[in-house]
Design an enzyme around this catalytic site. Structure first.
Site, mmCIF file in Angstrom:
data_model
loop_
_atom_site.group_PDB
_atom_site.id
_atom_site.type_symbol
_atom_site.label_atom_id
_atom_site.label_comp_id
_atom_site.label_asym_id
_atom_site.label_seq_id
_atom_site.Cartn_x
_atom_site.Cartn_y
_atom_site.Cartn_z
ATOM 1 C CB SER A 198 -2.095 61.708 19.083
ATOM 2 O OG SER A 198 -0.993 60.971 18.642
ATOM 3 C CE1 TYR A 242 -6.162 57.149 18.451
ATOM 4 C CE2 TYR A 242 -3.952 57.438 17.552
ATOM 5 C CZ TYR A 242 -4.860 57.593 18.582
ATOM 6 O OH TYR A 242 -4.466 58.220 19.740
ATOM 7 C CE LYS A 288 -7.078 60.674 19.579
ATOM 8 N NZ LYS A 288 -8.045 60.837 20.676
HETATM 9 P P1 NAD Z 1 -7.390 53.660 26.864
HETATM 10 O O1 NAD Z 1 -7.949 52.771 25.809
HETATM 11 O O2 NAD Z 1 -6.637 53.056 27.983
HETATM 12 O O3 NAD Z 1 -8.542 54.577 27.482
HETATM 13 C C1 NAD Z 1 -9.639 55.014 26.724
HETATM 14 C C2 NAD Z 1 -10.892 54.719 27.530
HETATM 15 O O4 NAD Z 1 -12.033 55.177 26.784
HETATM 16 C C3 NAD Z 1 -11.094 53.230 27.779
HETATM 17 O O5 NAD Z 1 -11.379 53.023 29.150
HETATM 18 C C4 NAD Z 1 -12.295 52.866 26.898
HETATM 19 O O6 NAD Z 1 -13.053 51.811 27.455
HETATM 20 C C5 NAD Z 1 -13.037 54.182 26.852
HETATM 21 N N1 NAD Z 1 -13.907 54.345 25.668
HETATM 22 C C6 NAD Z 1 -13.581 54.141 24.375
HETATM 23 N N2 NAD Z 1 -14.648 54.403 23.595
HETATM 24 C C7 NAD Z 1 -15.659 54.794 24.415
HETATM 25 C C8 NAD Z 1 -16.999 55.181 24.209
HETATM 26 N N3 NAD Z 1 -17.548 55.200 22.989
HETATM 27 N N4 NAD Z 1 -17.752 55.531 25.275
HETATM 28 C C9 NAD Z 1 -17.224 55.514 26.520
HETATM 29 N N5 NAD Z 1 -15.960 55.129 26.781
HETATM 30 C C10 NAD Z 1 -15.192 54.772 25.743
HETATM 31 O O7 NAD Z 1 -6.494 54.746 26.092
HETATM 32 P P2 NAD Z 1 -5.475 55.802 26.699
HETATM 33 O O8 NAD Z 1 -4.107 55.361 26.354
HETATM 34 O O9 NAD Z 1 -5.827 56.103 28.100
HETATM 35 O O10 NAD Z 1 -5.794 57.045 25.759
HETATM 36 C C11 NAD Z 1 -6.613 58.103 26.200
HETATM 37 C C12 NAD Z 1 -6.708 59.126 25.084
HETATM 38 O O11 NAD Z 1 -5.403 59.589 24.746
HETATM 39 C C13 NAD Z 1 -7.304 58.577 23.781
HETATM 40 O O12 NAD Z 1 -8.107 59.579 23.216
HETATM 41 C C14 NAD Z 1 -6.087 58.323 22.932
HETATM 42 O O13 NAD Z 1 -6.391 58.389 21.562
HETATM 43 C C15 NAD Z 1 -5.188 59.474 23.357
HETATM 44 N N6 NAD Z 1 -3.765 59.210 23.122
HETATM 45 C C16 NAD Z 1 -3.185 58.106 23.667
HETATM 46 C C17 NAD Z 1 -1.835 57.833 23.426
HETATM 47 C C18 NAD Z 1 -1.192 56.611 23.997
HETATM 48 O O14 NAD Z 1 -0.130 56.215 23.500
HETATM 49 N N7 NAD Z 1 -1.752 55.981 25.014
HETATM 50 C C19 NAD Z 1 -1.070 58.708 22.623
HETATM 51 C C20 NAD Z 1 -1.696 59.850 22.109
HETATM 52 C C21 NAD Z 1 -3.058 60.091 22.371
HETATM 53 N N1 UFG Z 2 8.465 48.949 18.631
HETATM 54 C C1 UFG Z 2 9.278 47.852 18.495
HETATM 55 N N2 UFG Z 2 8.790 46.654 18.861
HETATM 56 C C2 UFG Z 2 7.527 46.473 19.364
HETATM 57 C C3 UFG Z 2 6.701 47.619 19.496
HETATM 58 C C4 UFG Z 2 7.202 48.839 19.113
HETATM 59 O O1 UFG Z 2 10.429 47.956 18.051
HETATM 60 O O2 UFG Z 2 7.130 45.352 19.642
HETATM 61 C C5 UFG Z 2 8.991 50.277 18.261
HETATM 62 C C6 UFG Z 2 8.211 50.922 17.127
HETATM 63 O O3 UFG Z 2 8.745 50.539 15.886
HETATM 64 C C7 UFG Z 2 8.445 52.406 17.440
HETATM 65 C C8 UFG Z 2 8.593 52.445 18.957
HETATM 66 O O4 UFG Z 2 8.856 51.123 19.386
HETATM 67 O O5 UFG Z 2 9.654 52.796 16.877
HETATM 68 C C9 UFG Z 2 7.341 52.933 19.651
HETATM 69 O O6 UFG Z 2 6.237 52.179 19.166
HETATM 70 P P1 UFG Z 2 4.800 52.267 19.843
HETATM 71 O O7 UFG Z 2 3.903 51.359 19.081
HETATM 72 O O8 UFG Z 2 4.917 52.067 21.311
HETATM 73 O O9 UFG Z 2 4.403 53.788 19.636
HETATM 74 P P2 UFG Z 2 4.219 54.617 18.279
HETATM 75 O O10 UFG Z 2 5.209 55.728 18.343
HETATM 76 O O11 UFG Z 2 4.238 53.777 17.081
HETATM 77 O O12 UFG Z 2 2.705 55.085 18.423
HETATM 78 C C10 UFG Z 2 2.303 55.912 19.478
HETATM 79 C C11 UFG Z 2 0.869 55.593 19.927
HETATM 80 C C12 UFG Z 2 -0.121 55.959 18.865
HETATM 81 C C13 UFG Z 2 0.097 57.347 18.368
HETATM 82 C C14 UFG Z 2 1.523 57.522 17.928
HETATM 83 C C15 UFG Z 2 1.817 58.924 17.516
HETATM 84 O O13 UFG Z 2 0.747 54.223 20.231
HETATM 85 O O14 UFG Z 2 -1.419 55.885 19.420
HETATM 86 O O15 UFG Z 2 2.379 57.222 19.030
HETATM 87 O O16 UFG Z 2 3.062 58.967 16.869
HETATM 88 F F1 UFG Z 2 -0.710 57.612 17.316
#
Ligand code: NAD
Ligand code: UFG
Length: 339
Positions: free
Chosen positions: A125, A150, A154
């Site tokens: 991330s 969290y 990473k």
């Molecule tokens: P998500 O929660 O939708 O998917 C993660 C999946 O992993 C889920 O289906 C959950 O049930 C499964 N899981 C969690 N722990 C587990 C375990 N111990 N054993 C087996 N399965 C398990 O999340 P996502 O948005 O698809 O994110 C996927 C990856 O990308 C994650 O590693 C997350 O940290 C990373 N990531 C996500 C974002 C974002 O904004 N979505 C941003 C940066 C990084």
């Molecule tokens: N925001 C609002 N209102 C809301 C939700 C979010 O104004 O109800 C704003 C936040 O302040 C931020 C932007 O929308 O400025 C994006 O917020 P998100 O929560 O969607 O995303 P973040 O950038 O805070 O976080 C995301 C992922 C994290 C990751 C991070 C890395 O959710 O998992 O990016 O920067 F760690």
């Protein structure tokens, strides 16, 4: 090629499975413990692709179950999505996050080593950069101070993988996602946030659909062009496609180092206000919102330099802001129709 997908029932994993099924002949096995998803996702994938997804209920915290899974299948590579990802929750439950995200990763690497599984794509991330010293963020930017367990999970994950890749015959690529949003263009697959969403896009779609009263924009006094925070929103399908390119790069032996990391973002910073305006304009729907106080821990702006992804993965984001907000809305409408 046989690839293990961890967390394949989740948001990014499921979209990646669709792209893998549609553009490769690799065989796939998805494992998940459904802590943040449902096995119903596989039915959705099947509906889109016409292909069955082989899947198993495996919890990565269970070392023996992980080992047994590797014993049953002869994998060539792993795409590791499974993790807990709620930033706020991680502050309240640090051990759960480290046990799941770090402990689970260790079990996976142990099995990879034992069964000689060489390739690993890791979901990292942009949070690893903390507050970056300059924008856009290149991969040369230093690892920053983690704001949450969290985020630190990473940083630790990348470090563990880098240390192990140096010692054993492993090639690892960490993909540092910026803000993945949107849904499959069919509207049949998307993010399924449990409870009240923390992230912006699901909050917007649920508000527009009438499930929430109003969106609160967290702060409008940041030093940005309109005072609201800036992020690099990237369509989940573009993120998914990058995994295919990343895995191909590993398989073809093109990666210069045993461990590497690449930013995945569009390179464009978009403000919260701009997202709100684009959502209303593109979808022609009303979206009640107010301006509230800034959210603790938020940084004013972050967006990627994606030059390395363009050069090393031959990856270019194909979908723009309109596609992001329209697919997210289509998915919300699809979900509501099926209630
Ligand atoms: P998500 O929660 O939708 O998917 C993660 C999946 O992993 C889920 O289906 C959950 O049930 C499964 N899981 C969690 N722990 C587990 C375990 N111990 N054993 C087996 N399965 C398990 O999340 P996502 O948005 O698809 O994110 C996927 C990856 O990308 C994650 O590693 C997350 O940290 C990373 N990531 C996500 C974002 C974002 O904004 N979505 C941003 C940066 C990084
Ligand atoms: N925001 C609002 N209102 C809301 C939700 C979010 O104004 O109800 C704003 C936040 O302040 C931020 C932007 O929308 O400025 C994006 O917020 P998100 O929560 O969607 O995303 P973040 O950038 O805070 O976080 C995301 C992922 C994290 C990751 C991070 C890395 O959710 O998992 O990016 O920067 F760690």
């Amino acid at each position: 090629m046989k690839i293990l997908i961890t967390g394949g029932a989740g948001y990014i994993g499921s979209h990646t499975i669709v792209e893998l099924l549609e553009s490769t002949d690799w065989s796939l096995v998805s494992i998940d413990n459904y802590s943040n998803s449902s096995p119903d996702t596989y039915r959705r994938i099947e509906e889109i692709t016409g292909r069955k997804v082989e899947h198993e209920d495996v919890d990565l915290r269970d070392e023996q179950a992980v080992d047994a899974c590797f014993d049953r299948h002869r994998f060539d590579g792993v795409i590791h999505f499974a993790a807990l990802k709620a930033v706020g929750e991680s502050v309240e439950k640090p051990l759960e996050y480290y046990e799941n995200n770090v402990g689970g990763l260790i079990h996976l690497i142990k099995a990879q080593r034992k069964y000689g599984v060489k390739y690993h794509l890791f979901s990292s991330s942009c949070t690893v950069y903390g507050t970056p010293p300059s924008l856009p963020v290149t991969e040369d930017s230093p690892i920053g101070k983690s704001e949450s367990p969290y985020g630190f999970s990473k940083v630790i994950g990348e470090r563990i993988l880098s240390d192990c890749a140096l010692q054993w015959d492993m090639d690892v690529l960490a993909l540092r996602y910026f803000n993945p949003v949107g849904a499959h263009t069919s509207g049949k697959l998307g993010e399924l946030p449990l409870g009240v969403p923390n992230n912006l896009l699901p909050y917007i779609t649920q508000t527009a659909a009438g499930h929430r009263d109003k969106l609160t924009i967290f702060g409008d006094e940041y030093p940005t062009r309109d005072g609201t925070c800036i992020r690099d929103y990237i369509h989940v399908t573009d993120i998914a496609k990058a995994h295919i390119m990343g895995m191909r790069r590993l398989i073809d032996g093109l990666q210069e180092h045993s461990f590497d990391f690449i930013n995945l973002g569009t390179g464009n910073g978009v403000s919260v206000q701009e997202i709100v305006d684009a959502f209303k304009e593109t979808n022609q729907v009303d979206l009640p919102y107010i301006i509230g106080p800034a959210r603790p821990g938020d940084i004013a702006a972050i967006y990627a330099d994606n030059g390395k992804a363009r050069e090393k993965l031959m990856w270019t984001p194909q979908l723009g802001l309109d596609d992001m907000v329209s697919s997210a809305w289509k998915w919300q409408c699809h979900l509501d129709q099926s209630l």
